[in-house]
Design a protein around this motif. Structure first.
Motif, short mmCIF file in Angstrom:
data_model
loop_
_atom_site.label_atom_id
_atom_site.label_comp_id
_atom_site.label_asym_id
_atom_site.label_seq_id
_atom_site.Cartn_x
_atom_site.Cartn_y
_atom_site.Cartn_z
N ASP A 170 0.86 -1.18 0.00
CA ASP A 170 0.00 0.00 0.00
C ASP A 170 0.90 1.23 0.00
O ASP A 170 1.11 1.88 1.03
CB ASP A 170 -0.92 -0.01 1.22
N PHE A 171 1.44 1.54 -1.17
CA PHE A 171 2.38 2.64 -1.31
C PHE A 171 1.70 3.98 -1.04
O PHE A 171 2.28 4.88 -0.38
CB PHE A 171 2.99 2.64 -2.70
N GLY A 172 0.49 4.16 -1.53
CA GLY A 172 -0.21 5.44 -1.38
C GLY A 172 -0.45 5.81 0.08
O GLY A 172 -0.24 6.95 0.49
N ALA A 175 2.76 6.90 1.73
CA ALA A 175 3.18 8.23 1.29
C ALA A 175 2.40 9.32 2.01
O ALA A 175 2.97 10.33 2.44
CB ALA A 175 3.00 8.35 -0.23
N ARG A 216 6.34 -2.16 -10.28
CA ARG A 216 6.33 -0.71 -10.09
C ARG A 216 6.92 0.01 -11.30
O ARG A 216 6.44 1.09 -11.67
CB ARG A 216 7.12 -0.35 -8.82
N ASP A 270 -11.30 4.13 -7.14
CA ASP A 270 -10.15 5.01 -7.39
C ASP A 270 -10.41 6.03 -8.48
O ASP A 270 -9.83 7.13 -8.45
CB ASP A 270 -8.93 4.16 -7.78
N GLN A 328 -4.67 13.68 0.11
CA GLN A 328 -5.25 12.48 -0.50
C GLN A 328 -6.17 12.87 -1.65
O GLN A 328 -6.18 12.19 -2.69
CB GLN A 328 -6.02 11.67 0.55
N ILE A 331 -3.88 13.88 -4.61
CA ILE A 331 -3.24 12.73 -5.24
C ILE A 331 -4.25 11.94 -6.07
O ILE A 331 -3.96 11.53 -7.21
CB ILE A 331 -2.58 11.83 -4.19
N ASN A 332 -5.45 11.72 -5.53
CA ASN A 332 -6.47 10.98 -6.28
C ASN A 332 -6.83 11.70 -7.58
O ASN A 332 -6.91 11.08 -8.65
CB ASN A 332 -7.71 10.79 -5.41
N VAL A 335 -3.95 11.49 -10.06
CA VAL A 335 -3.89 10.17 -10.67
C VAL A 335 -4.93 10.05 -11.78
O VAL A 335 -4.64 9.55 -12.88
CB VAL A 335 -4.08 9.07 -9.62
N THR A 342 -0.60 5.58 -10.65
CA THR A 342 -1.69 5.03 -9.85
C THR A 342 -1.22 4.67 -8.45
O THR A 342 -0.20 4.00 -8.28
CB THR A 342 -2.27 3.77 -10.53
N LYS A 343 -1.98 5.13 -7.43
CA LYS A 343 -1.58 4.91 -6.05
C LYS A 343 -2.59 4.05 -5.27
O LYS A 343 -2.30 3.60 -4.18
CB LYS A 343 -1.46 6.26 -5.33
#
Length: 383
Positions: A170-172, A175, A216, A270, A328, A331-332, A335, A342-343
């Motif tokens: 869960d990289f997002g 971050a 990745r 997403d 958040q 970022i969404n 993306v 994509t996160k």
């Protein structure tokens, strides 16, 4: 129990109406868009076009109940239990990785099965860790401003938490957690050069992770030029850009999206913003960005008021939670527009998902609680 009930009262002051109104409008738009964007996938999977809308409405009711409970918890009780929150947060991130306890979806082991519900462990874990960071910052301001040790201690727990999140992966979420923690610690007095050194080390580690992972690297390549492989790795992003482009200035109208008809994957999670932009256009998209801007504006104003009232824990927490929401959301949206890879992050208060919505309701309740307590404190000081 009686002592807790006596302490868990609501200050008799009016909440910040700008913040409350913006949050209510965003949540209402989210419920409408979940219903609109998911009709095709819901009909295909369950035979009921409004299946996800009904579930999201139930999650919203659960979120309201959770928010009501959180709203009645005094900040001093949370400040006194930040180490417990830290243990709970790290425990959730560890438990979800254990075989038999964690549940895997699309190759990511992020969920805990709780009977009829599934809990995404990183959502409550991040909130617990932000509570710990705010508590640490309020207690250790002098050490943060004068020594490496003051900054090193919370970073140890952050590194552990991020390592566990990346194992899910869960990289997002990791971050967002690092960014929010950095903002809180900076506002608490941590030296900028210390943060830059640690941030540079983290960036180097992430670069090495990307280069060592074909998965990745593929995401990064498809993000940089999605039209090179529009029917393979770039399919999702190209369909999202088509949806946003179809919206033009005023949009095609609520319910009239074409891309949600099984062209764009993850329309209700997403990539909900892409369908929103298609149906409401540039004007609607700018209006949504304004709503999120109001949230961070009023959130930072509430945080400043809390700090002025001497409520350092509440102030740092409000700064962190406000930054969380806007980061958040940014970022969404980025993306969806192809500005970031994509996160897997939801659009706060809007995307489909019980864990995200309930935790966002708890987050908003915490912001409102800080607002009520700081307003009452300043009113009492003036009188």
């Amino acid at each position: 129990m009686k002592r807790w009930m006596a302490a868990a009262y609501l200050p008799r002051v009016r909440p910040d109406l700008w913040l409350l109104s913006a949050l209510v409008v965003i949540a209402a738009l989210g419920l409408v868009m979940v219903g609109s964007s998911s009709v095709a996938v819901a009909d295909r999977l369950s035979g009921e076009p409004m299946y996800f809308f009904y579930r999201q409405a139930v999650y919203a009711l659960i979120g309201l109940v959770v928010g009501f409970i959180v709203l009645h918890i005094p900040m001093r009780m949370l400040a006194a239990n930040t180490f417990t929150m830290l243990a709970v947060g790290l425990g959730l991130l560890l438990v979800v990785l254990l075989p038999g306890l964690g549940h895997s979806v699309n190759g990511a082991q992020r969920w805990l099965n709780l009977g009829p519900l599934a809990l995404q462990a990183s959502e409550p874990a991040r909130l617990c860790l932000v509570l710990y960071i705010a508590g640490y910052a309020s207690r250790r301001q002098y050490e943060l401003a004068t020594s490496w040790a003051g900054l090193f201690r919370p970073m140890v727990f952050l590194v552990i938490a991020c390592f566990l999140m990346l194992l899910e992966p869960d990289f997002g979420a990791s971050a967002i957690l690092v960014a929010v923690a950095g903002i809180i610690l900076f506002l608490a007095g941590a030296r900028l050069r210390y943060l830059f050194v640690i941030g540079g080390g983290g960036a180097l580690a992430l670069t090495m992770m990307v280069l060592s992972s074909p998965y990745r690297m593929q995401r990064l390549i498809s993000f940089s030029d999605p039209w090179a492989h529009p029917f393979a790795s770039g399919f999702q992003l190209t369909q999202s850009l088509i949806a946003i482009g179809r919206g033009h200035v005023t949009g095609v109208g609520l319910g009239n999206s074409v891309q949600k008809l099984s062209y764009l994957p993850e329309t209700h999670t997403d990539f909900l913003f892409a369908i929103y932009a298609e149906e409401f256009g540039l004007i609607g998209s700018l209006a949504l960005i304004v709503l999120f801007s109001i949230v961070v504006w009023r959130g930072f104003a509430i945080a400043r008021r809390a700090v002025d009232a001497g409520h350092m824990f509440s102030g740092f927490l409000a700064y962190g939670l406000s930054a969380w929401v806007v980061l958040q959301a940014f970022i969404n949206i980025a993306v969806n527009m192809g500005l970031l890879p994509t996160k897997g992050l939801t659009l706060p208060l809007m995307s489909y998902g019980g864990s995200s919505l309930v935790m966002m309701c708890a987050l908003c309740a915490l912001l409102l609680r800080v607002d009520l307590e700081s307003t009452q404190a300043l009113r009492e000081a003036r009188s």
